[in-house]
Scaffold this motif. Structure first.
Motif, short mmCIF file in Angstrom:
data_model
loop_
_atom_site.label_atom_id
_atom_site.label_comp_id
_atom_site.label_asym_id
_atom_site.label_seq_id
_atom_site.Cartn_x
_atom_site.Cartn_y
_atom_site.Cartn_z
N LYS A 159 -7.90 -8.91 7.99
CA LYS A 159 -6.87 -9.93 7.82
C LYS A 159 -5.44 -9.42 7.66
O LYS A 159 -4.56 -9.88 8.38
CB LYS A 159 -7.27 -10.79 6.62
CG LYS A 159 -6.46 -12.05 6.46
CD LYS A 159 -7.12 -13.01 5.48
CE LYS A 159 -7.44 -12.36 4.14
NZ LYS A 159 -7.86 -13.36 3.12
N PRO A 160 -5.16 -8.50 6.72
CA PRO A 160 -3.75 -8.19 6.49
C PRO A 160 -3.21 -7.13 7.45
O PRO A 160 -3.88 -6.16 7.75
CB PRO A 160 -3.72 -7.68 5.05
CG PRO A 160 -5.08 -7.11 4.81
CD PRO A 160 -6.03 -7.71 5.81
N LEU A 161 -2.00 -7.35 7.90
CA LEU A 161 -1.36 -6.42 8.84
C LEU A 161 0.13 -6.46 8.54
O LEU A 161 0.67 -7.52 8.21
CB LEU A 161 -1.61 -6.93 10.26
CG LEU A 161 -1.62 -5.94 11.42
CD1 LEU A 161 -2.93 -5.16 11.41
CD2 LEU A 161 -1.53 -6.69 12.74
N ILE A 162 0.79 -5.31 8.61
CA ILE A 162 2.24 -5.38 8.54
C ILE A 162 2.81 -4.86 9.85
O ILE A 162 2.21 -4.03 10.52
CB ILE A 162 2.86 -4.61 7.33
CG1 ILE A 162 2.41 -3.15 7.29
CG2 ILE A 162 2.51 -5.30 6.02
CD1 ILE A 162 3.02 -2.38 6.11
N PHE A 163 3.94 -5.39 10.22
CA PHE A 163 4.61 -4.93 11.41
C PHE A 163 6.10 -5.03 11.17
O PHE A 163 6.58 -6.02 10.62
CB PHE A 163 4.22 -5.76 12.63
CG PHE A 163 4.79 -5.20 13.91
CD1 PHE A 163 4.33 -3.99 14.40
CD2 PHE A 163 5.80 -5.86 14.59
CE1 PHE A 163 4.87 -3.45 15.56
CE2 PHE A 163 6.34 -5.32 15.75
CZ PHE A 163 5.87 -4.12 16.23
N GLY A 164 6.82 -4.00 11.53
CA GLY A 164 8.25 -4.06 11.29
C GLY A 164 8.98 -2.94 11.99
O GLY A 164 8.46 -2.30 12.92
N ASP A 165 10.17 -2.70 11.52
CA ASP A 165 11.06 -1.74 12.16
C ASP A 165 11.65 -0.84 11.08
O ASP A 165 12.28 -1.33 10.13
CB ASP A 165 12.18 -2.50 12.89
CG ASP A 165 13.18 -1.56 13.49
OD1 ASP A 165 13.06 -1.25 14.69
OD2 ASP A 165 14.09 -1.10 12.77
N LEU A 166 11.39 0.46 11.21
CA LEU A 166 11.92 1.42 10.24
C LEU A 166 13.11 2.13 10.90
O LEU A 166 12.95 3.16 11.54
CB LEU A 166 10.81 2.41 9.86
CG LEU A 166 11.11 3.42 8.77
CD1 LEU A 166 11.47 2.73 7.46
CD2 LEU A 166 9.92 4.36 8.57
N ARG A 167 14.25 1.52 10.77
CA ARG A 167 15.47 2.05 11.39
C ARG A 167 15.23 2.54 12.82
O ARG A 167 15.49 3.69 13.17
CB ARG A 167 16.05 3.18 10.54
CG ARG A 167 16.73 2.65 9.28
CD ARG A 167 17.42 3.75 8.50
NE ARG A 167 16.46 4.56 7.78
CZ ARG A 167 16.69 5.78 7.33
NH1 ARG A 167 17.84 6.37 7.57
NH2 ARG A 167 15.78 6.43 6.67
N GLY A 168 14.68 1.67 13.63
CA GLY A 168 14.50 1.99 15.05
C GLY A 168 13.08 2.37 15.44
O GLY A 168 12.76 2.37 16.62
#
Lengths: 401, 401
Positions: free
Chosen positions: A275-284
């Motif tokens: 179920k849990p997922l993270i997605f993002g941007d670490l300074r590019g």
């Protein structure tokens, strides 16, 4: 909770293909072509014989009438002259058809005697001749960009006279396992500890999908350790984290990386397991956070990381392929989460694929995952189904995982 | 002419698996395990919680009755004491269940206040506990020998605490292209010449099947050149030759290598494309001679070289897999040769595989082979068949070629 498709769309939307590099032809296998490949020559370059026999003029060829054999045209050694009336040239498969000749008399339809040959069966004009350019012509597109090169493509690129290929750089994927309780394989395991399996399974999956994995040292469950490890993972095409199950899954990764400039989405995805997922941007650098549970991590990697790798590699991106299969056992109705059941795959008497869910689906059972043939996909709210119902499966072998 | 099956049996009968080498875990992916792999520890090592919540004694748990929380048991940090009557321990997924506790109260079924927690729903004994050894027990077989290791297997081997793996050495396959008319890609092409495509396509196929290719310099169509090149190819696990189409296919290879001690079978195989094949023993090195025609060479490599590589790699050996498919077009009856038609593969509305033979099957057309999805197998004397008939296909993507 968001649906699987939406999560995948949001991941793919922010990724773009790596740049190109030039590799020698033999290194091109299994790489993704970055530029369309055009033929540098025409193949065959001239009309050639498709068989062993004699090149001659069809108008001359009558059963029992001798023709004078004036030379030979094996592959690679064109006959330097031309074929006149009453003449023939010995020819072999791939040999250039000499000017003047317009057909091939098969060896088995010919009676040779001294420097003469006579047909035992008369050939029609144009028989057994491969025309110039039958395979391809100079300038013709041989292989489009965005294709993962097969052994056959390598042969075709060679035939098109390409010693170099321009392919997408392999995406570099950092893999950061976090957790106080995990140690590297072979190290002493403290009480309550477990051996890290995620990082190396994910690294193998990355390799299977054409990426270049960098396994970062395990980070303990503390902010500084995670921040330091993640810093080392920047300038990569994607940073994948897993774990930290001891302290509320992803909270710590989030807390550790926020001061580093991490912009993050936290998603509860309507799926099981994982179920849990993270997605993002670490300074590019795009960051994908998978669950710490090994089965959940691998299932999520199949569903999200493989498509991400395809996008980064320059391949057409989208959900991983599923195949139809017949259900091997009755199943209860599903709840609102999309289920990915570990299943054995077998072939029935008619050659159809049969998928049978493993009896125990506990998401901690890595051995069960390893022995499964694929994932049986049960959409949200799927009704109860009896054995024999058509379902869709993700086949591990077709993904190389 | 001998049948395809007999030729394959005779090839496999004389090959045996390579020896083992020790590789680090991350190098084990896609290699074939040479020794059975047993678990070095029990996983989980002790009873652990499957959820976040509280470990307690089921007999104590009544709705609304407070229990004293005496500590915590996150993954990797077992609670050092035991749970007595009226007590509970905060526990997280993967955390060890402390002695005394026999069930897990889910976080969402608990009301916490200060150092006490009270159930809002009473758990039954044994709930949400993963028993020691649920995944595997020390000494248990994790992965049998003779399996090509997947990403999931690498995870399992890691979890079983193996930093090293014993795998079969990659089979070393020499590839010797012969022919006066062929030049390496990128070199100037003389009149009548063609660019060598077989050697590099076969090298890629060898890599796809887990072997290590050695592309030997092209040998001209003369005995000394072939003998010299073949000498360089000895001490390999298999020497593959292709070509020499200018002078009656394999006669020259045979003539050149006989003085070197080659014991040879020459087979006309009842198949299309690719009738002639040689197989023999060059003073201890098995030798497989493929046709010089690129399409025939690749089709024969799929049918004979891939199974040979599997045998050498330690995998179960036999014919390459076929899948059922529906015929996409009507077909005429077949003659006595087993036909391998280049076909496109597509999925119909019901998800079934549809195989449609390419309209032109000329065996010189490498571009057509590259664009095909597989080989449609037509057994000898197969009767005429209408579209929709079930046929078998060799799917290129499943073989990585």
């Amino acid at each position: 909770m968001i649906p699987v498709e939406e999560a995948l769309d949001r991941i793919l939307a922010v990724l773009s293909p790596t740049g190109a590099e030039s590799v020698a032809l033999p290194e091109g296998w299994d790489r993704v072509l970055a530029r369309p490949l055009e033929a540098r020559l025409t193949q065959p370059p001239t009309d050639v014989s498709a068989m062993d026999g004699y090149a001659l003029r069809a108008a001359d060829a009558s059963v029992g009438i001798g023709l004078r054999v004036i030379g030979a045209s094996p592959a690679g050694h064109p006959f330097p002259g031309s074929v006149g009336p009453g003449e023939a040239v010995r020819i072999f498969t791939g040999g250039a058809v000499p000017p003047g000749a317009d057909t091939i008399l098969l060896q088995e339809d010919a009676a040779a005697e001294g420097d003469h040959v006579s047909p035992t069966e008369a050939p029609r004009p144009g028989r057994h001749i491969r025309r110039a350019g039958l395979d391809f012509r100079a300038g013709e597109l041989l292989i489009p960009a965005g294709r993962r090169l097969t052994a056959r493509d390598i042969g075709l690129a060679a035939a098109g006279n390409h010693p170099w290929l321009h392919v997408h750089r392999r995406p570099r994927i950092g893999i950061l396992a976090t957790g106080d309780e995990i140690v590297l394989p072979g190290e002493a395991v403290p009480e309550g500890g477990i051996v890290s399996s995620n990082a190396h399974a994910l690294a193998a999956l990355v390799r299977a999908a054409g990426g270049e994995p960098l396994v970062l040292p395990i980070a303990a469950d503390d902010r500084d350790a995670i921040a330091e490890a993640a810093e080392a993972g920047r300038r990569l095409d994607l940073l994948v984290t897993t774990g930290g199950a001891s302290v509320g899954e992803h909270d710590l990764v989030q807390a550790a990386l926020a001061p580093m400039g991490l912009k993050l989405d936290f998603w509860k995805i309507a799926m099981r397991p994982g179920k849990p997922l993270i997605f993002g941007d670490l300074r590019g650098t795009p960051l994908l956070g998978l669950p710490g549970n090994p089965v959940s991590a691998l299932v999520c990697a199949v569903l999200f990381l493989i498509p991400a790798l395809r996008r980064l590699s320059g391949l057409p991106a989208g959900p991983v392929e599923t195949r139809p299969a017949l259900l091997g056992a009755d199943m209860a109705a599903n709840d609102r989460r999309q289920d990915y059941l570990r299943a054995t795959l077998a072939e029935d008497a008619e050659g159809g694929l049969v998928a049978t869910p493993l009896p125990v689906q506990d998401s901690s059972m890595l051995s069960a995952l390893a022995h499964a043939g694929g994932l049986l996909v049960r959409p949200p709210h799927a009704p109860a189904a009896v054995a024999g119902t058509v379902v869709r499966v993700v086949e591990f072998s077709s993904l190389g995982v």
